[in-house]
Write an enzyme that holds these catalytic residues in place. Structure first.
Site, PDB file in Angstrom:
ATOM      1  N   ARG A   1      -4.114   0.404  -4.023  1.00 37.69           N
ATOM      2  CA  ARG A   1      -2.891   0.638  -3.249  1.00 37.69           C
ATOM      3  C   ARG A   1      -3.193   1.370  -1.939  1.00 37.69           C
ATOM      4  O   ARG A   1      -2.325   2.023  -1.368  1.00 37.69           O
ATOM      5  CB  ARG A   1      -1.887   1.447  -4.074  1.00 37.69           C
ATOM      6  CG  ARG A   1      -1.402   0.752  -5.364  1.00 37.69           C
ATOM      7  CD  ARG A   1      -0.359  -0.327  -5.122  1.00 37.69           C
ATOM      8  NE  ARG A   1       0.850   0.193  -4.453  1.00 37.69           N
ATOM      9  CZ  ARG A   1       1.775  -0.567  -3.882  1.00 37.69           C
ATOM     10  NH1 ARG A   1       1.637  -1.896  -3.863  1.00 37.69           N
ATOM     11  NH2 ARG A   1       2.823  -0.035  -3.296  1.00 37.69           N
TER      12      ARG A   1
ATOM     13  N   PHE B   1       0.810  -1.231   0.000  1.00 40.80           N
ATOM     14  CA  PHE B   1       0.000   0.000   0.000  1.00 40.80           C
ATOM     15  C   PHE B   1       0.839   1.275   0.000  1.00 40.80           C
ATOM     16  O   PHE B   1       1.912   1.327   0.605  1.00 40.80           O
ATOM     17  CB  PHE B   1      -0.936  -0.004   1.219  1.00 40.80           C
ATOM     18  CG  PHE B   1      -1.746  -1.263   1.321  1.00 40.80           C
ATOM     19  CD1 PHE B   1      -2.763  -1.527   0.412  1.00 40.80           C
ATOM     20  CD2 PHE B   1      -1.472  -2.212   2.311  1.00 40.80           C
ATOM     21  CE1 PHE B   1      -3.498  -2.712   0.481  1.00 40.80           C
ATOM     22  CE2 PHE B   1      -2.200  -3.391   2.389  1.00 40.80           C
ATOM     23  CZ  PHE B   1      -3.220  -3.643   1.474  1.00 40.80           C
ATOM     24  N   ASP B   2       0.285   2.293  -0.680  1.00 34.32           N
ATOM     25  CA  ASP B   2       0.908   3.625  -0.664  1.00 34.32           C
ATOM     26  C   ASP B   2       0.160   4.572   0.273  1.00 34.32           C
ATOM     27  O   ASP B   2       0.679   5.620   0.657  1.00 34.32           O
ATOM     28  CB  ASP B   2       0.873   4.240  -2.073  1.00 34.32           C
ATOM     29  CG  ASP B   2       1.508   3.336  -3.104  1.00 34.32           C
ATOM     30  OD1 ASP B   2       2.542   2.723  -2.778  1.00 34.32           O
ATOM     31  OD2 ASP B   2       0.950   3.235  -4.220  1.00 34.32           O
ATOM     32  N   VAL B   3      -1.089   4.220   0.558  1.00 36.63           N
ATOM     33  CA  VAL B   3      -1.959   5.114   1.342  1.00 36.63           C
ATOM     34  C   VAL B   3      -2.598   4.350   2.493  1.00 36.63           C
ATOM     35  O   VAL B   3      -3.086   3.230   2.299  1.00 36.63           O
ATOM     36  CB  VAL B   3      -3.095   5.692   0.446  1.00 36.63           C
ATOM     37  CG1 VAL B   3      -4.004   6.620   1.238  1.00 36.63           C
ATOM     38  CG2 VAL B   3      -2.517   6.404  -0.774  1.00 36.63           C
TER      39      VAL B   3
END
Lengths: 305, 305
Positions: free
Chosen positions: B248, B20-22
């Site tokens: 993501r 994940f980015d968030v």
């Protein structure tokens, strides 16, 4: 069975009236609308009394006591005694004092409502708090949150065994919070009635059901015991007071979902619809639970004389 | 599929974080409880930021604006910017200004709520009435009933095209009456969120859902469009602001019925449960819609470093 239409049929009217000793009347939409009394209302009530019938005015309006309501009838020119009035506030007081049997240390009632409830509770010697007490008409403070959480007796009276919710024109966040915490601590959840709306000035305003709605939501769907129409508890209270034979009693009303349902589910011998209120001729003819008979207006019953 | 338990498993934690980015965070029950910040909260947020992750604080509390909420985070010692806060009041303002497209002569919003909603509506240049205006903190008069029935513009502003209901600590009979009549006249029925309760002082108080409950009752069951968790409308608003790839992004929360449901129904790539709030290990393991993974507490994510 399709309801019988009585208007203009004097034989059918006479036969219908002869079947009953007691007539229970819904008021708004039957006897009057707003401040306008329908033609023939006063004469019809007089005719019934002359025939020896008991008349009872049954109202879900909990903001008025029976005496307040009698005064309203006086003002409209409809002769009545206080004893003939049966309001949901009186029904609730009778239910609490004569049926509930709250334990001795849990006799107090926390009330969301107006003076009509207070007067009827006082008449039945039921101790109560809340209602119109100005101490409850204020914001919730940071201190209140902690006191309520801790069950501080200065805010949560340990003797409260029931919460009674009627129409409260002064509902606020503090009262909803207190009512919720009383119920969580074991108090019974009662309502004078659960009508969603209150007719006024020709339109609709919030009814008593909107005052219990926030609590039902917080309680995950738990409904109060309602002591107004169409609840069978109200019929028990009416019968307890007037001691009639249900088979010889007739409910007269304009609404299928409260009045007619109240008469049918309450086991009365008959129900009579009128077309001067909410329900229409088509509603009555198409209903699953229709009235036994109906007339255009209450005054049409004079056509049987 | 059963949720994966990550606490103590450094490889699994690293693998999870890499997906994940968030990270969207519920706050109470995840980062803190009441005024107590959980051990490891600050360090975990720092670790995520150091890895280049975007963090977003998602709250249904509509009484606070994003700036108010940032101040609360400051006070608790949790570094954050206003831009990282996403409240249901902001979600509602964004929805009204960028998605609803009210007609030019129906742009005003009648608000039941507190200053958090006012600030966010102002930031989006949405005209509103009601909310904390002291003119609405009064009893209903006999004159009001007639004016409301007649649609008098001094009480019912003809430019109101939406009613927005949040948590209103000053709810009263007048405001409920006006909101109902605006909706009857065609205004949209919106809510910042519909949580039945609000945790405070270690117990529960009436939530925003109790303010819309009387209206739902009067409207025969019609529910508002809710702009808070778990409503998909809130995810649309969050995504509109942060422009991320939902696959993501991961929702972190303590409640199955709001947080985890919000992440799953919002189509996020992942959900992470924590056991420091409402739901238990058994709840997560037995759920029909469980989180993808869970940890005992948020700080356990530091075990992956």
């Amino acid at each position: 069975m399709a309801p019988k239409y009585l208007t203009g049929d004097s034989q059918a009217i006479n036969d219908f009236l002869d079947r009953f000793d007691v007539f229970l009347f819904d008021c708004d939409g039957v006897l009057w609308s707003g401040d306008i009394v329908f033609d023939g209302t006063v004469e019809t009530l007089e005719m019934l009394r002359n025939k020896g019938k008991q008349v009872v005015f049954v109202t879900n309006n909990s903001t008025k006591s029976r005496l307040d309501y009698k005064k309203k009838l006086d003002k409209l020119g409809i002769p009545a005694t206080r004893e003939e009035v049966f309001s949901s506030s009186f029904s609730a007081a009778v239910y609490i004092s004569r049926i509930l049997n709250l334990p001795p240390n849990k006799r107090k009632v926390f009330v969301l409502g107006e003076t009509g409830i207070e007067q009827e509770l006082q008449a039945e010697n039921i101790p109560f708090i809340g209602a119109t007490d100005p101490a409850y008409r204020r914001d919730v403070s940071a201190e209140d949150y902690n006191k309520i959480a801790a069950g501080d007796p200065s805010l949560l009276d340990p003797e409260v065994g029931a919460v009674l919710v009627g129409l409260d024109f002064h509902i606020n966040y503090l009262k909803i919070s207190l009512a919720y915490h009383y119920i969580r601590r074991g108090a019974l959840f009662l309502a004078t009635n659960i009508d969603s709306t209150l007719p006024n000035a020709g339109t609709l305003f919030p009814g008593a059901g909107t005052i219990s709605a926030p609590l039902i939501r917080m309680l995950g769907g738990t409904e109060p015991i309602s002591l107004g129409k169409p609840s069978p508890e109200m019929m028990v209270a009416v019968e307890g007071k007037f001691k009639f034979n249900r088979q010889r009693a007739c409910m007269v009303g304009d609404r299928l979902d409260t009045d007619i349902r109240f008469g049918i589910e309450g086991g009365l011998g008959g129900t009579l619809g009128v077309l001067t209120g909410v329900s229409s001729k088509d509603d009555f003819e198409a209903a699953t639970l229709p009235p036994m008979a109906y007339v255009d207006k209450l005054g049409d019953l004079l056509g049987g004389a």
